[in-house]
Design a protein around this motif. Structure first.
Motif, PDB file in Angstrom:
ATOM      1  N   ASP A 292      -2.475  -5.946  -4.520  1.00 55.14           N
ATOM      2  CA  ASP A 292      -2.848  -7.085  -3.682  1.00 55.14           C
ATOM      3  C   ASP A 292      -2.910  -8.274  -4.627  1.00 55.14           C
ATOM      4  O   ASP A 292      -3.804  -8.344  -5.472  1.00 55.14           O
ATOM      5  N   LEU A 293      -1.938  -9.186  -4.501  1.00 61.08           N
ATOM      6  CA  LEU A 293      -1.841 -10.278  -5.462  1.00 61.08           C
ATOM      7  C   LEU A 293      -2.737 -11.467  -5.106  1.00 61.08           C
ATOM      8  O   LEU A 293      -2.684 -12.494  -5.779  1.00 61.08           O
TER       9      LEU A 293
ATOM     10  N   LEU B 246       0.858  -1.190   0.000  1.00 58.45           N
ATOM     11  CA  LEU B 246       0.000   0.000   0.000  1.00 58.45           C
ATOM     12  C   LEU B 246       0.888   1.231   0.000  1.00 58.45           C
ATOM     13  O   LEU B 246       0.575   2.243   0.603  1.00 58.45           O
ATOM     14  N   SER B 247       1.993   1.111  -0.716  1.00 58.09           N
ATOM     15  CA  SER B 247       2.980   2.189  -0.710  1.00 58.09           C
ATOM     16  C   SER B 247       2.663   3.231  -1.776  1.00 58.09           C
ATOM     17  O   SER B 247       1.829   3.015  -2.651  1.00 58.09           O
ATOM     18  N   ARG B 248       3.377   4.332  -1.712  1.00 58.16           N
ATOM     19  CA  ARG B 248       3.236   5.378  -2.723  1.00 58.16           C
ATOM     20  C   ARG B 248       3.732   4.893  -4.091  1.00 58.16           C
ATOM     21  O   ARG B 248       3.289   5.372  -5.115  1.00 58.16           O
TER      22      ARG B 248
ATOM     23  N   ASN C 203       7.518  -0.424   0.545  1.00 56.80           N
ATOM     24  CA  ASN C 203       7.669  -1.756   1.127  1.00 56.80           C
ATOM     25  C   ASN C 203       6.578  -2.668   0.581  1.00 56.80           C
ATOM     26  O   ASN C 203       5.502  -2.218   0.230  1.00 56.80           O
ATOM     27  N   PHE C 204       6.881  -3.950   0.533  1.00 60.04           N
ATOM     28  CA  PHE C 204       5.840  -4.927   0.246  1.00 60.04           C
ATOM     29  C   PHE C 204       5.917  -6.017   1.305  1.00 60.04           C
ATOM     30  O   PHE C 204       6.973  -6.246   1.899  1.00 60.04           O
ATOM     31  N   TYR C 205       4.780  -6.647   1.529  1.00 57.72           N
ATOM     32  CA  TYR C 205       4.674  -7.612   2.623  1.00 57.72           C
ATOM     33  C   TYR C 205       3.907  -8.845   2.159  1.00 57.72           C
ATOM     34  O   TYR C 205       3.216  -8.812   1.145  1.00 57.72           O
ATOM     35  N   CYS C 206       4.002  -9.889   2.979  1.00 56.95           N
ATOM     36  CA  CYS C 206       3.065 -11.004   2.866  1.00 56.95           C
ATOM     37  C   CYS C 206       2.103 -10.829   4.040  1.00 56.95           C
ATOM     38  O   CYS C 206       2.544 -10.684   5.185  1.00 56.95           O
TER      39      CYS C 206
END
Lengths: 207, 236
Positions: A111-112, A104-106, A132-135
């Motif tokens: 959302d995969l 949800l970054s700039r 950033n990306f996350y699981c």
């Protein structure tokens, strides 16, 4: 007779390729340098990169990047990309572990959805920035993506010497992406030409 | 008899969570919670032996984000008349901060207590180059700044990169911190237009417009998940 003719063609081709690579290398330069942090602090992951001074000269062919997820870890967990690039997330877990990768970054909102073992899910980067990306399933799965207008960069694990090889001649702006929000680097403009042997010093200073 | 007791208990429970109506004022209340992505719940509900689902409930292992036990969920109310100047305290030890996240407003006072063994210089960094720097804090002491910035901010220290708190700052914001499943309430509110915002630092936020009317209480339950936040972003 046919065989000799083919060999001649091959020789001609190799000669042309050799001359082309020599001429290309003659125009390319290595940029050597050193980067230091104010107060001697050891900052992690400094990204040193070059952008052309004239941005109209910027032509980047889209590139494909792959991020693996084995062992509930993003590999790599720091990725440098450019606008137009595609990033593939491959679930290469060796047992049935699902992931849900999102950001949800700039830089990019995505959302995969459900990423089951063996799945390949991708995104396309459309602008510059960092995020950033996350699981959403696994708490320690976190990665960072930086999108830059260049293919000429190097990531230093800690301050020190660096080399950026095969840079075409021309005017460039040397920039540094610093993750630590307290610090910055003032960009430096350099000119690389046939006669020059560039060696620069960069200083990371407090904001 | 049992039915009667259950009915009484339900009635009492409903009475306790409903705020009292105050003449000329309004309130908003409800529950805040977090849950897994809808696709993960869907897979768990199939109960196909996937390893994280039993009877439609996600079974959380130690490697997973346990949404049922998630802490530091913020409910924020935004309106220009809401006063700033609230004091917040963050405590730093040698390897972590007391809070991973904090919702604040411009004008709030942000205290940092140094419970580590070293002198620490804290800073508050904004999205651009804006930065506010604390004076160095000796072990056992505390320092304060008045927050001047808005947006997603980062409180860190020069000396220790593991000391990080993510801050969400908006003008005219008051906030409450809860754990997943908790009830929240904002009462004695003047009638008018407000925004209510539900935020978790790793997920993002859901924002809604609400109108508070005199003598009216609004109930609003909110669940935070990746898919719900994404849907709210695309169709706020």
């Amino acid at each position: 007779m046919f065989s000799i003719s083919l060999n001649k063609n091959k020789i001609l081709l190799y000669t042309l390729l050799f001359l082309f690579s020599v001429s290309t290398l003659a125009q390319a330069h290595h940029l050597n340098g050193k980067i230091e942090v104010e107060g001697g602090k050891t900052l992690k992951n400094l990204i040193i990169y070059l952008e052309p001074a004239d941005s109209s000269k910027l032509k980047l062919e889209p590139k494909l990047h792959k991020i693996l997820q084995k062992g509930r870890q993003f590999n790599p967990d720091l990725l440098v990309v450019s606008p137009g690039d595609k990033v593939q997330f491959l679930n290469d877990e060796d047992r049935e572990i699902d992931h849900n990768i999102y950001s949800l970054s700039r830089l990019k909102n995505f959302d995969l959805g459900l990423g089951e073992r063996g799945s390949v899910l991708d995104i396309t980067i459309d602008k510059n920035g960092a995020g950033n990306f996350y699981c959403s399933v696994h708490k320690l799965m976190e990665g960072r993506m930086i999108s830059l207008n260049t293919r000429y960069f190097t990531i230093l694990e800690r301050p020190g010497k660096f080399i950026l090889p095969n840079i075409p001649a021309g005017d460039w702006i040397v920039k540094v992406f610093v993750f630590h929000r307290r610090y910055k680097v003032v960009p430096v403009t350099i000119t690389l030409n046939a006669a020059s042997h560039e060696e620069i010093e960069l200083k990371v200073v407090k904001k | 008899m049992t039915k009667f007791i259950i009915t009484i208990l339900i009635f009492l429970s409903a009475c306790s969570s409903t705020p009292e109506i105050v003449p000329g004022k309004g309130a908003i209340y409800g529950t805040i919670s977090a849950e897994s992505h809808k696709d993960i719940i869907a897979k768990a509900s199939k109960d196909d032996g996937s390893g994280y689902g039993i009877n439609g409930e996600v079974t959380f292992t130690k490697e997973m984000v346990n949404y049922r036990k998630l802490k530091e969920l913020y409910v924020c109310l935004i309106n220009p008349y809401l006063k700033s100047g609230k004091d917040h305290l963050l405590i730093a030890d040698d390897d972590k901060m007391s809070h991973r996240s904090l919702a604040i407003t411009r004008g709030d006072k942000l205290w940092v207590q140094n419970n580590s063994s070293k002198v620490l210089t804290f800073f508050l960094a904004g999205q651009d180059d804006s930065i506010q720097v604390y004076s160095p804090v000796n072990p056992g002491k505390r320092s304060v700044i008045e927050v001047e910035q808005e947006g997603t901010l980062e409180l860190g220290s020069d000396e220790n990169e593991s000391l990080i708190t993510t801050l969400f700052s908006r003008a005219g914001l008051i906030s409450q911190m809860h754990s997943s499943g908790d009830e929240y309430i904002f009462k004695n509110l003047d009638p008018g237009q407000y925004k209510i915002l539900f935020w978790f630092w790793r997920l993002g936020f859901i924002e809604k417009n609400i109108t508070i009317k005199a003598g009216e209480n609004i109930k609003l339950n909110q669940v935070l998940s990746v898919d719900k936040i994404m849907a709210n972003k695309n169709d706020p």
